[in-house]
Design a protein around this motif. Structure first.
Motif, PDB file in Angstrom:
ATOM      1  N   ILE A 168       1.110  -1.241  -0.268  1.00  0.00           N
ATOM      2  CA  ILE A 168       0.218   0.107  -0.269  1.00  0.00           C
ATOM      3  C   ILE A 168       1.056   0.999   0.178  1.00  0.00           C
ATOM      4  O   ILE A 168       0.973   2.400   0.859  1.00  0.00           O
ATOM      5  N   TYR A 169       1.740   1.374  -0.952  1.00  0.00           N
ATOM      6  CA  TYR A 169       2.821   2.263  -0.019  1.00  0.00           C
ATOM      7  C   TYR A 169       1.708   3.377  -1.831  1.00  0.00           C
ATOM      8  O   TYR A 169       1.534   3.427  -2.095  1.00  0.00           O
ATOM      9  N   GLY A 170       2.165   4.641  -0.419  1.00  0.00           N
ATOM     10  CA  GLY A 170       1.529   5.344  -1.206  1.00  0.00           C
ATOM     11  C   GLY A 170       2.097   7.050  -1.899  1.00  0.00           C
ATOM     12  O   GLY A 170       3.355   6.916  -2.494  1.00  0.00           O
ATOM     13  N   ASP A 171       1.464   8.362  -1.438  1.00  0.00           N
ATOM     14  CA  ASP A 171       2.177   9.093  -2.203  1.00  0.00           C
ATOM     15  C   ASP A 171       3.310   9.615  -1.725  1.00  0.00           C
ATOM     16  O   ASP A 171       3.575  10.746  -2.177  1.00  0.00           O
ATOM     17  N   SER A 172       3.436   9.358   0.130  1.00  0.00           N
ATOM     18  CA  SER A 172       3.695  10.430   0.344  1.00  0.00           C
ATOM     19  C   SER A 172       5.571  10.468   1.088  1.00  0.00           C
ATOM     20  O   SER A 172       5.659   9.186   0.837  1.00  0.00           O
ATOM     21  N   PRO A 173       6.367  10.550   0.982  1.00  0.00           N
ATOM     22  CA  PRO A 173       7.533  11.442   1.045  1.00  0.00           C
ATOM     23  C   PRO A 173       7.960   9.957   2.907  1.00  0.00           C
ATOM     24  O   PRO A 173       8.984   9.709   2.907  1.00  0.00           O
ATOM     25  N   LYS A 174       7.125  10.168   3.118  1.00  0.00           N
ATOM     26  CA  LYS A 174       7.018   9.400   4.727  1.00  0.00           C
ATOM     27  C   LYS A 174       6.465   8.356   4.568  1.00  0.00           C
ATOM     28  O   LYS A 174       7.483   6.789   5.284  1.00  0.00           O
ATOM     29  N   ASP A 175       6.064   7.107   3.235  1.00  0.00           N
ATOM     30  CA  ASP A 175       5.797   6.354   3.114  1.00  0.00           C
ATOM     31  C   ASP A 175       7.126   5.186   2.879  1.00  0.00           C
ATOM     32  O   ASP A 175       7.466   5.980   2.602  1.00  0.00           O
ATOM     33  N   HIS A 176       7.047   4.008   3.473  1.00  0.00           N
ATOM     34  CA  HIS A 176       8.422   3.368   3.168  1.00  0.00           C
ATOM     35  C   HIS A 176       7.519   2.306   2.492  1.00  0.00           C
ATOM     36  O   HIS A 176       6.567   2.201   2.204  1.00  0.00           O
ATOM     37  N   PRO A 177       8.613   2.369   1.205  1.00  0.00           N
ATOM     38  CA  PRO A 177       8.383   1.551   0.183  1.00  0.00           C
ATOM     39  C   PRO A 177       7.927  -0.180   0.307  1.00  0.00           C
ATOM     40  O   PRO A 177       7.153  -0.348   0.262  1.00  0.00           O
ATOM     41  N   THR A 178       7.861  -1.065   1.516  1.00  0.00           N
ATOM     42  CA  THR A 178       7.470  -1.598   2.334  1.00  0.00           C
ATOM     43  C   THR A 178       6.088  -1.852   2.373  1.00  0.00           C
ATOM     44  O   THR A 178       6.150  -2.890   3.724  1.00  0.00           O
TER      45      THR A 178
ATOM     46  N   PRO B 170       7.628  -4.526  -1.786  1.00  0.00           N
ATOM     47  CA  PRO B 170       7.620  -3.461  -1.998  1.00  0.00           C
ATOM     48  C   PRO B 170       8.142  -2.695  -3.284  1.00  0.00           C
ATOM     49  O   PRO B 170       7.185  -3.453  -3.859  1.00  0.00           O
ATOM     50  N   ALA B 171       6.994  -1.548  -3.168  1.00  0.00           N
ATOM     51  CA  ALA B 171       7.092  -1.018  -4.556  1.00  0.00           C
ATOM     52  C   ALA B 171       7.808  -0.795  -5.378  1.00  0.00           C
ATOM     53  O   ALA B 171       9.035  -0.569  -5.081  1.00  0.00           O
ATOM     54  N   GLY B 172       7.044  -1.236  -6.950  1.00  0.00           N
ATOM     55  CA  GLY B 172       8.777  -0.943  -8.162  1.00  0.00           C
ATOM     56  C   GLY B 172       9.715  -2.295  -7.592  1.00  0.00           C
ATOM     57  O   GLY B 172       9.673  -3.056  -9.301  1.00  0.00           O
ATOM     58  N   HIS B 173       8.670  -3.333  -7.068  1.00  0.00           N
ATOM     59  CA  HIS B 173       9.291  -4.562  -7.249  1.00  0.00           C
ATOM     60  C   HIS B 173       7.905  -5.317  -6.360  1.00  0.00           C
ATOM     61  O   HIS B 173       8.298  -6.958  -5.371  1.00  0.00           O
ATOM     62  N   LEU B 174       7.229  -5.390  -7.420  1.00  0.00           N
ATOM     63  CA  LEU B 174       5.431  -6.457  -6.579  1.00  0.00           C
ATOM     64  C   LEU B 174       6.140  -7.324  -7.245  1.00  0.00           C
ATOM     65  O   LEU B 174       6.018  -7.752  -8.374  1.00  0.00           O
ATOM     66  N   LYS B 175       4.930  -8.177  -6.352  1.00  0.00           N
ATOM     67  CA  LYS B 175       5.493 -10.205  -6.297  1.00  0.00           C
ATOM     68  C   LYS B 175       3.718 -10.506  -6.471  1.00  0.00           C
ATOM     69  O   LYS B 175       2.892  -9.934  -6.257  1.00  0.00           O
ATOM     70  N   SER B 176       3.192 -11.102  -7.743  1.00  0.00           N
ATOM     71  CA  SER B 176       1.661 -12.069  -7.497  1.00  0.00           C
ATOM     72  C   SER B 176       2.110 -13.633  -7.103  1.00  0.00           C
ATOM     73  O   SER B 176       2.880 -13.652  -7.690  1.00  0.00           O
ATOM     74  N   TRP B 177       1.230 -13.648  -6.481  1.00  0.00           N
ATOM     75  CA  TRP B 177       1.308 -15.386  -6.209  1.00  0.00           C
ATOM     76  C   TRP B 177      -0.596 -15.718  -6.377  1.00  0.00           C
ATOM     77  O   TRP B 177      -1.462 -14.924  -5.870  1.00  0.00           O
TER      78      TRP B 177
END
Ligand SMILES: *[C@@H]1O[C@H](CO)[C@@H](O)[C@H](O)[C@H]1NC(C)=O
Ligand SMILES: *[C@@H]1O[C@H](CO)[C@@H](O)[C@H](O)[C@H]1NC(C)=O
Length: 335
Positions: A232-242, A284-291
């Motif tokens: 659920i990574y969003g658009d805030s600089p506070k968000d961690h990619p994971t 993590p955003a940018g490295h999404l895995k699909s199960w």
């Protein structure tokens, strides 16, 4: 033969191919002639996208004939909320805090007004609700406000006869979720839709296996597609990619819902007769895995992949859910 002299049915088909978005791009395209307008408006109102601004226009400047046409034609609605952004746009963060409660209450009333209209839309089958973050990325002081309540979302998603539901509500918490609010627990309400929905797509800040609770008995479900994104990574600089969804309810350890969701998803697959895809996206955003619940395989998703994307990159594992591998997708939990 001139376009306008064509039989109504044929003209309607042509306009249908152009689709609602063609008229959305430039509403002047509706006004070619009176005959054209009546047909084009029908197509235009089949698939409607509402922003907070257009929602206000719909509610506060209602034209009887427009409302009647909407109720008669609407098939799919795409509601894109961005918090209280347009209610109080030019005030400081501090003032926003003071204004928040009344603004959120106004939005809530507007949604209620919309629901009343949608209840009369006999052809409505698809609902998409996107609730993105309240503040623009530059605003660091206050990160995220509550501007939607689960009871309102619940009324939206339980509209009659929906067959396609997409909920992407990561920009807000949905208070009213938790084991002590069973009646308002969104996941429980979602599970009750499994007997009528064909397509279900979810991305929420809290989610739990209750969403996949199977109805009693062994009648096959009409479901064809279920995709849950717990990244659920969003658009805030506070968000961690994971950043990931956490389990509903109060849990101190902020448990990760992935493994339990996977177990339930496998049971779901066994009840689906027209299975197209059942997937859980994580990582993590940018490295999404699909199960994939059907094959048990986990694959890397292509960048910017959509819900129904088939473009996968490498296959990560051959089989099994490799739950011991969860640490790879476990990251910094939501603060
Ligand atoms: C839902 O479908 C049923 C059966 O087709 C119909 O009778 C009913 O009016 C529909 N409800 C709405 C709100 O469209
Ligand atoms: C899933 O979430 C990630 C953010 O963590 C986002 O980048 C991606 O677009 C989302 N995909 C879908 C299909 O919702």
């Amino acid at each position: 033969m001139s376009l306008l002299r064509m039989p109504t049915e044929l003209l309607l088909q042509i306009l249908g191919c152009l689709g609602s978005s063609f008229f959305c791009e430039d509403p002047r395209r509706l006004a070619v002639s009176r005959q054209w307008f009546l047909l084009a408006r029908k197509v235009f109102l089949e698939d409607v996208r509402l922003s907070p601004k257009s929602l206000e226009q719909l509610l506060y400047n209602p034209s009887e004939s427009r409302l009647a046409a909407l109720k008669q034609n609407l098939r799919s609605i795409d509601l894109q909320l961005n918090g209280l952004e347009n209610k109080k746009s030019k005030v400081s963060d501090w003032d926003r805090c003071l204004w928040l409660a009344p603004c959120a209450a106004t939005l809530d009333q507007e949604l209620n007004g919309l629901i009343t209209i949608l209840q009369d839309c006999k052809k409505l089958r698809a609902l998409r609700l996107t609730a993105s973050r309240e503040f623009p990325a530059t605003s660091l002081r206050i990160d995220r406000f509550i501007y939607l309540w689960s009871c309102r979302v619940l009324k939206l998603i339980t509209l009659d006869n929906l067959t396609t539901l997409t909920l992407d509500t990561c920009g807000t918490m949905l208070p009213g979720i938790g084991p002590h609010h069973e009646g308002k627990h969104l996941c429980a309400s979602i599970s009750s839709l499994l007997t009528t929905l064909r397509h279900l797509r979810l991305r929420m800040r809290s989610i739990c296996p209750v969403a996949f609770r199977l109805p009693k008995g062994d009648t096959p479900l009409p479901l064809m597609e279920v995709v849950v994104n717990i990244s659920i990574y969003g658009d805030s600089p506070k968000d961690h990619p994971t950043l990931y969804s956490r389990k509903c309810g109060f849990n101190l350890r902020r448990r990760h819902p992935l493994k339990e969701m996977q177990d339930r998803a496998k049971l779901l697959v066994a009840r689906m007769s027209l299975l197209r895809r059942v997937r859980i996206l994580s990582g993590p955003a940018g490295h999404l895995k699909s199960w994939d619940a059907l094959t048990g395989k986990r694959r890397t998703l292509a960048d910017g992949a959509e819900w129904d994307d088939e473009r996968m990159e490498e296959t990560l594992e051959d089989n099994g859910d490799h739950s011991d591998d969860d640490s790879a997708v476990l990251g910094v939990p939501e603060q």
